[in-house]
Design an enzyme around this catalytic site. Structure first.
Site, PDB file in Angstrom:
ATOM      1  N   LYS A 188       0.872  -1.179   0.000  1.00 17.23           N
ATOM      2  CA  LYS A 188       0.000   0.000   0.000  1.00 17.23           C
ATOM      3  C   LYS A 188       0.913   1.234   0.000  1.00 17.23           C
ATOM      4  O   LYS A 188       1.493   1.573   1.018  1.00 17.23           O
ATOM      5  CB  LYS A 188      -0.909   0.028   1.240  1.00 17.23           C
ATOM      6  CG  LYS A 188      -1.949   1.143   1.145  1.00 17.23           C
ATOM      7  CD  LYS A 188      -2.400   1.679   2.476  1.00 17.23           C
ATOM      8  CE  LYS A 188      -1.451   2.609   3.137  1.00 17.23           C
ATOM      9  NZ  LYS A 188      -1.164   3.878   2.441  1.00 17.23           N
ATOM     10  N   GLU A 266       9.717   0.792  11.188  1.00 20.29           N
ATOM     11  CA  GLU A 266      10.758   1.814  10.989  1.00 20.29           C
ATOM     12  C   GLU A 266      10.077   3.146  11.237  1.00 20.29           C
ATOM     13  O   GLU A 266       9.402   3.675  10.358  1.00 20.29           O
ATOM     14  CB  GLU A 266      11.313   1.742   9.564  1.00 20.29           C
ATOM     15  CG  GLU A 266      11.946   0.423   9.194  1.00 20.29           C
ATOM     16  CD  GLU A 266      13.207   0.120   9.967  1.00 20.29           C
ATOM     17  OE1 GLU A 266      13.666   0.967  10.762  1.00 20.29           O
ATOM     18  OE2 GLU A 266      13.732  -0.989   9.803  1.00 20.29           O
ATOM     19  N   CYS A 300      13.649  10.388   7.789  1.00 23.79           N
ATOM     20  CA  CYS A 300      13.590  10.098   9.230  1.00 23.79           C
ATOM     21  C   CYS A 300      14.977  10.042   9.838  1.00 23.79           C
ATOM     22  O   CYS A 300      15.147  10.237  11.035  1.00 23.79           O
ATOM     23  CB  CYS A 300      12.787   8.834   9.521  1.00 23.79           C
ATOM     24  SG  CYS A 300      13.309   7.426   8.585  1.00 23.79           S
TER      25      CYS A 300
HETATM   26  C1  SIN Z   1      14.186   7.784   5.833  1.00 26.93           C
HETATM   27  O1  SIN Z   1      15.008   8.456   6.446  1.00 26.93           O
HETATM   28  O2  SIN Z   1      12.994   8.033   5.812  1.00 26.93           O
HETATM   29  C2  SIN Z   1      14.718   6.628   5.053  1.00 26.93           C
HETATM   30  C3  SIN Z   1      15.850   7.146   4.302  1.00 26.93           C
HETATM   31  C4  SIN Z   1      16.956   6.197   4.197  1.00 26.93           C
HETATM   32  O3  SIN Z   1      16.735   4.996   3.956  1.00 26.93           O
HETATM   33  O4  SIN Z   1      18.073   6.674   4.337  1.00 26.93           O
END
Ligand code: SIN
Length: 499
Positions: A188, A266, A300
């Site tokens: 999704k 995550e 993130c």
């Molecule tokens: C993220 O930070 O949202 C993922 C980015 C990454 O895999 O470095």
């Protein structure tokens, strides 16, 4: 009714462009027949529409994955690896078009879109290799006439709930591991980024994955909770992987707890970036610049709080502001652009409210702090703030916008305490040339990933994942990522005559 739009760009391979969901090898509408619009964050204009799926559409997609799983799990690891390699080469062949779709979905500049594709293809490449290296163990236990052995088996149908900030990388990081393990997957995508996901499904089909190995259900913001819940609760879904906020991650964990499903989360980051007096300043500056301003701060793992030691604080900040003023904010498709818009109007609203709260509580805005008003796109000025205190929302929340906050510190102990003073634990970064300190920081910083004289270190071969409220489970990396989609089965055999 689906509206048709004239694409604001040209694709070299128009076959990549799909706007219907992909289920069991077919392009399908939702049962409701409703559609939602895909918006270019650089203009605020719609350029495509996709089906609004809801709970009623979940069964068909999951059943298809389950039917496929019954035979896919028996395909040899080498065949799975070959399909992943084929997918990998098709993704690389279609790099130009995929980059363009990324720009119009996320707003990121083209150079960053190419960067995402390079990073993303690392996953298909890596997991093709991993498929053939899934192994069990055999050993002699404490009871001498026995032998114990383990095998790893795929869990079944996995559901992936994917974010919009790196939509190609996140789909491939999840689907690559699942398909290598022998699982099938329903994806999704975020309402902002369905088109790249559908293009990946098209290429997976061309790569030879069987019908139902990778299904995609698109939906809008309003129906996202309903669709996600139906996927999490479906009895044939054995694994859920989610990348997104901590708030939603907790909801997903609750929904999956009923069925005791394996979950990878995550979640958000509030990542500290520590620069000591003895750091190589050019190195720290360059790495922070690339990490912080990438995708307008919407990662993130980005630096949320930058701690600079007192001896270099003023000079570092001055140089940072001078360099940051050179950023060219504009539409991602414009070749001169070095920073695009944020992806959603909500992102602009949140940035405005974080800045207002910080100012009210005494922070100093050295640069930026405003929405760009002469455009219909979702642009926010690159912003630099000092005088941050713990009571400000910007200190404890994931910013997810082009706002860089600086905090002065005196000692290592003080810096580590401040860095760890957060419920999150995704990534931390430190810059120093003192080798003893490097090791102490590696052990003392509370995060799943530590950059030591390094900014962004995400790569297919490195385990990615956080601790504390940044979630659990690892994506990418040797063994661990594929293991998230597998169960270990233990066999114990009594061998007559062996003793
Ligand atoms: C993220 O930070 O949202 C993922 C980015 C990454 O895999 O470095």
């Amino acid at each position: 009714m689906a509206k048709t739009y004239e694409l604001p760009f040209k694709l070299i391979n128009p076959g990549l462009f799909h706007t219907e969901s992909f289920v069991h090898g077919e392009w399908v509408k939702s049962k409701s027949g409703h559609f939602f619009e895909v918006i270019d964050p650089g203009t605020g204009n719609p350029w495509a529409s996709c089906p609004t799926n809801d709970a009623a559409d979940v069964d068909a997609a999951v059943e298809s994955c389950h039917t496929c799983f019954e035979s896919y799990k028996k395909i040899s690891p080498r065949s799975r690896a070959q399909m992943l390699f084929k997918w990998d080469s098709l993704i690389r062949e279609n790099r130009e078009d995929l980059a363009m779709l990324l720009v119009y979905e996320t707003g990121k500049p083209r150079s960053e879109a190419y960067g995402e594709l390079e990073y993303s293809a690392g996953f298909t490449w890596w997991f093709a290799g991993e498929a053939e290296r899934i192994q069990g163990t055999v050993f002699t236990p404490s009871t001498p006439d026995r032998r114990v052995f383990t095998i790893k088996q795929p869990l079944g149908v996995a559901a992936a709930l994917v974010p919009w900030n790196f939509p190609i990388a996140m789909v491939l990081r999840k689907a690559g591991a699942a398909l290598a393990a022998g699982c099938t997957m329903v994806v999704k995508p975020s309402p902002e980024t369905p088109i790249t996901c559908l293009a990946l499904a098209y290429l997976a089909d061309k790569a030879g994955f069987p019908k139902g190995a990778l299904n995609v259900l698109t939906t809008d913001l309003e129906k996202t909770p309903e669709l996600s819940e139906a996927l999490c609760r479906h009895s044939l879904v054995k694994k859920v992987t989610f990348t997104g906020s901590t708030r939603v991650g907790k909801l997903i964990a609750k929904l999956c707890s009923d069925g005791l499903k394996k979950v990878t989360l995550e979640l958000g980051g509030n990542c500290p970036f520590l620069i000591f007096d003895d750091a190589n300043i050019d190195q720290a500056m360059g790495q922070l610049f690339a990490l912080k301003w990438r995708h307008a701060g919407q990662a993130c793992v980005t630096a949320n709080r930058v701690y600079v030691q007192a001896g270099i604080f003023d000079a570092f900040l001055e140089r940072w502001s001078t360099e940051s003023k050179k950023l060219i904010v504009g539409h991602g498709a414009d070749k001169t652009t070095t920073m695009g818009p944020v992806t959603t109007p909500r992102g602009v609203e949140k940035a405005l409210s974080l800045v207002a709260d910080a100012k009210k509580k005494g922070a100093k805005v050295l640069m930026g702090g405003n929405k760009l008003s002469d455009t219909t796109g979702y642009f926010f000025e690159p912003t630099v703030i000092t005088g941050i205190t713990d009571d400000m929302e910007i200190a404890s929340e994931e910013i997810f916008a082009p706002i860089c906050t600086f905090i002065r510190f005196e000692t290592e102990t003080e810096a580590v305490k401040a860095a760890n003073d957060t419920s999150m634990g995704l990534a931390s970064y430190c810059f120093t040339k003192n080798v003893d300190r490097i090791w102490r920081l590696f052990e003392n910083l509370e995060a799943g990933m530590i950059g030591l004289n390094t900014g962004n270190s995400s790569a297919a071969e490195s385990p990615f994942g956080g601790m504390k409220q940044s979630g659990y489970g690892k994506e990418s990396g040797k063994d661990v990522a594929v293991a998230e989609y597998m169960t270990t089965k233990t066999g114990t055999l009594t061998v007559e005559g062996i003793i």
